[in-house]
Design a protein around this motif. Structure first.
Motif, mmCIF file in Angstrom:
data_model
loop_
_atom_site.group_PDB
_atom_site.id
_atom_site.type_symbol
_atom_site.label_atom_id
_atom_site.label_comp_id
_atom_site.label_asym_id
_atom_site.label_seq_id
_atom_site.Cartn_x
_atom_site.Cartn_y
_atom_site.Cartn_z
ATOM 1 N N LYS A 17 -10.721 -12.427 -15.411
ATOM 2 C CA LYS A 17 -10.965 -11.394 -16.162
ATOM 3 C C LYS A 17 -12.001 -11.432 -16.903
ATOM 4 O O LYS A 17 -12.294 -12.349 -17.583
ATOM 5 C CB LYS A 17 -9.560 -11.046 -16.932
ATOM 6 C CG LYS A 17 -9.373 -9.747 -17.572
ATOM 7 C CD LYS A 17 -8.061 -9.490 -18.038
ATOM 8 C CE LYS A 17 -7.768 -10.329 -19.276
ATOM 9 N NZ LYS A 17 -6.295 -9.812 -19.797
ATOM 10 N N ASN A 18 -12.727 -10.339 -17.144
ATOM 11 C CA ASN A 18 -13.863 -10.108 -18.052
ATOM 12 C C ASN A 18 -13.379 -9.535 -19.371
ATOM 13 O O ASN A 18 -12.158 -9.163 -19.578
ATOM 14 C CB ASN A 18 -14.805 -9.089 -17.449
ATOM 15 C CG ASN A 18 -15.360 -9.571 -15.991
ATOM 16 O OD1 ASN A 18 -15.825 -10.824 -15.656
ATOM 17 N ND2 ASN A 18 -15.423 -8.668 -15.189
ATOM 18 N N SER A 19 -14.359 -9.718 -20.388
ATOM 19 C CA SER A 19 -13.808 -9.158 -21.855
ATOM 20 C C SER A 19 -13.494 -7.999 -21.908
ATOM 21 O O SER A 19 -13.000 -7.069 -22.588
ATOM 22 C CB SER A 19 -15.134 -9.380 -22.700
ATOM 23 O OG SER A 19 -16.338 -8.676 -22.371
ATOM 24 N N ASP A 20 -13.985 -7.016 -20.697
ATOM 25 C CA ASP A 20 -13.717 -5.566 -20.772
ATOM 26 C C ASP A 20 -12.436 -5.245 -19.976
ATOM 27 O O ASP A 20 -12.137 -4.098 -19.869
ATOM 28 C CB ASP A 20 -14.980 -4.781 -20.334
ATOM 29 C CG ASP A 20 -15.338 -4.949 -18.805
ATOM 30 O OD1 ASP A 20 -14.572 -6.010 -18.158
ATOM 31 O OD2 ASP A 20 -16.278 -4.344 -18.353
ATOM 32 N N TRP A 76 -12.083 -7.266 -13.704
ATOM 33 C CA TRP A 76 -11.913 -8.504 -13.108
ATOM 34 C C TRP A 76 -13.196 -8.693 -12.082
ATOM 35 O O TRP A 76 -13.676 -7.988 -11.449
ATOM 36 C CB TRP A 76 -10.739 -8.663 -12.135
ATOM 37 C CG TRP A 76 -9.448 -8.523 -12.935
ATOM 38 C CD1 TRP A 76 -8.826 -7.343 -13.612
ATOM 39 C CD2 TRP A 76 -8.603 -9.664 -13.224
ATOM 40 N NE1 TRP A 76 -7.837 -7.877 -14.044
ATOM 41 C CE2 TRP A 76 -7.692 -9.054 -13.997
ATOM 42 C CE3 TRP A 76 -8.753 -11.157 -12.787
ATOM 43 C CZ2 TRP A 76 -6.680 -10.048 -14.610
ATOM 44 C CZ3 TRP A 76 -7.712 -11.639 -13.564
ATOM 45 C CH2 TRP A 76 -6.735 -11.336 -14.333
ATOM 46 N N SER A 77 -13.567 -10.072 -12.006
ATOM 47 C CA SER A 77 -14.815 -10.348 -11.027
ATOM 48 C C SER A 77 -14.256 -11.558 -10.566
ATOM 49 O O SER A 77 -13.229 -12.089 -10.409
ATOM 50 C CB SER A 77 -16.004 -10.681 -12.034
ATOM 51 O OG SER A 77 -16.291 -9.846 -12.609
#
Length: 490
Positions: A297-300, A303-304
């Motif tokens: 999960k990214n900060s925003d 998901w990457s």
């Protein structure tokens, strides 16, 4: 309206809804201290073998102190032919640990081809499970439009969620999720919000949820009308196989993101989050691309993904293609999130990686236990200089290992890894036809959980080639008390 599921044998039941102590364990680390496994329930298949016998659930004794150690001690045949039992799950697991009324009693067996879903009572007599109820595929299709059920997970609510790979005609456009109540009555197609236009998966297969991050992610095998005929590379080119992950809000069920894995993620199959429910990291195995992919999960809140392991195809002679992919068909993560294990069904090896640094897995164990490249077989690997080689695969109890390692299951303490060798009857016949005549087997791999490492247990071999009704295909395995591929913590 209540579903008309078929009750085979009345079973006294109390409330099974999903606080106090319920099934499973409070934490993954607590599960590692659970008792050693004494029994394994194993899916055994006759569908597709040419034997007109029903598939069955085998109970295998894995207690070294038992007089029946390393043998099938009970067989529960299903009441119909042609099911193709495949994966399994529990009606209740560690997600319901806080509910004293919940009970891990029923093993849920979806039939991959017929679409029938069985509920097996394992509590009345764990050594001899009995059939409690089944859900009729016609009813599932009529009420939800779904067919080809695959993965089962219990929910903290006591309900049961089942992924389905298509409609009754094998079209992928009909894929989605079936929601059953705690007594296996059909509720609806997943959560109602999932039925908004554009919120169904492109293709279905496996899924895993991580409640603290309000997320569920599912994978994408392909269209049943393609894979049920056998594997054809042209079907991949024609778009009948998947390469996406579907990210849903949890428990709302709204599709938040579609992750395109591209050529690095062709046919993503098994997916697992780390067991620690606070973690926002997991892995998925891409079968055809033979890559292990980390998602995060990214900060925003998006998901990457990134490829963390690539199994290189091997140049070969005497095979249908000039290069052979590993074909990663199953993997799992130890309960302490220190190691993961995966299989290369075609190459024939099982691998262990340390994932304490999730971005950089380190190979700590590898062992060949079958495959198309083992010594004595017709297929040979080709070196850069043009020379050829094959892998040395040891015998166990005088028996040659056939097929390739496929489904794996790990003991709670992480010290014993069990492996079967059947993928799916149609694909078994295509890639390992000897399994039709000789059947499957289960082997046990001893695991070094300190430094890492794998070694074959020379005293463990369960031969499904010796079954009373003829050789059978062994697939997924479950322990009565739960395991690292069925339990989810909230």
């Amino acid at each position: 309206m209540a579903t008309e599921t078929k009750v085979i044998a009345p079973v006294g039941s109390g409330e099974k809804g999903c606080c106090k102590s319920g099934p499973g364990y409070a934490t993954p680390l607590a599960a590692m201290s659970g008792p050693r496994e004494k029994l394994i329930y194993v899916i055994a298949v006759y569908t597709g073998t040419g034997r007109e016998k029903p598939d069955y659930l085998a109970t295998v004794d894995v207690d070294p102190s038992s007089a029946t150690y390393c043998s099938v001690i009970h067989r529960l045949p299903m009441p119909f032919l042609g099911d193709e039992l495949h994966h399994s799950g529990w009606n209740s697991c560690s997600s319901c640990h806080g509910d004293a009324s919940a009970d891990r009693r029923y093993l849920v067996l979806p039939s991959f081809i017929s679409g029938r879903i069985y509920a097996i009572d394992t509590k009345a007599d764990p050594r001899a499970p009995s059939l409690y109820k089944y859900v009729d595929p016609k009813e599932i299709a009529e009420k939800t439009g779904l067919a080809f059920p695959h993965t089962t997970h219990c929910l903290g609510s006591g309900e049961i969620l089942v992924s389905c790979l298509g409609d009754k005609d094998g079209n992928a456009q009909g894929s989605g999720f079936l929601l059953l109540d705690s007594d296996f009555n059909i509720k609806n197609r997943g959560f109602l919000r999932w039925e908004k236009p554009g919120h169904s998966p492109l293709f279905g297969y496996d899924f895993w949820y991580q409640p603290r991050h309000k997320t569920m992610i599912s994978t994408s095998l392909g269209a049943p009308k393609a894979f049920s005929k056998g594997f054809d590379l042209q079907d991949v080119a024609d778009g009948f196989y998947g390469s996406h992950l579907h990210v849903y809000s949890w428990p709302g069920g709204e599709m938040k993101q579609l992750i395109d894995l591209g050529d690095t993620g062709l046919i993503p199959l098994e997916i697992r989050f780390l067991h620690d429910p606070s973690k926002d990291i997991g892995y998925v195995g891409s079968a055809l691309s033979s890559n292990m992919i980390r998602f995060f999960k990214n900060s925003d809140e998006s998901w990457s993904h990134e490829v963390v392991i690539s199994v290189k195809p091997i140049k070969v002679q005497n095979w249908v293609l000039p290069e052979m992919p590993g074909l990663i068909t199953d993997f799992l993560i130890s309960l302490d999130d220190r190691f993961f294990y995966f299989v290369n069904w075609l190459h024939g090896d099982i691998r262990q990686y340390n994932i304490e640094d999730p971005k950089n897995p380190v190979l700590t164990g590898q062992i060949w236990v079958g495959g198309l490249l083992q010594k004595g077989g017709p297929v040979k690997a080709v070196r850069e200089d043009g020379g050829t080689y094959q892998f040395d695969v040891p015998q166990i109890k005088g028996k040659s290992l056939r097929g390739g390692p496929q489904m794996i299951q790990l003991s709670l303490d992480g010290k014993r890894l069990y492996a079967t060798n059947s993928l799916y009857s149609v694909w078994d016949r295509q890639f390992y036809p000897e399994l039709m005549d000789k059947g499957s087997h289960i082997i046990q791999i001893d695991v070094d959980t300190v430094k890492g490492g794998l070694s074959i247990n020379p005293d463990f071999f369960v031969d499904f080639g010796d079954e009373p009704d003829g050789p059978a295909l062994a697939h997924e395995m479950r322990y009565p008390g739960g395991d690292c591929t069925s339990d989810i913590w909230i």
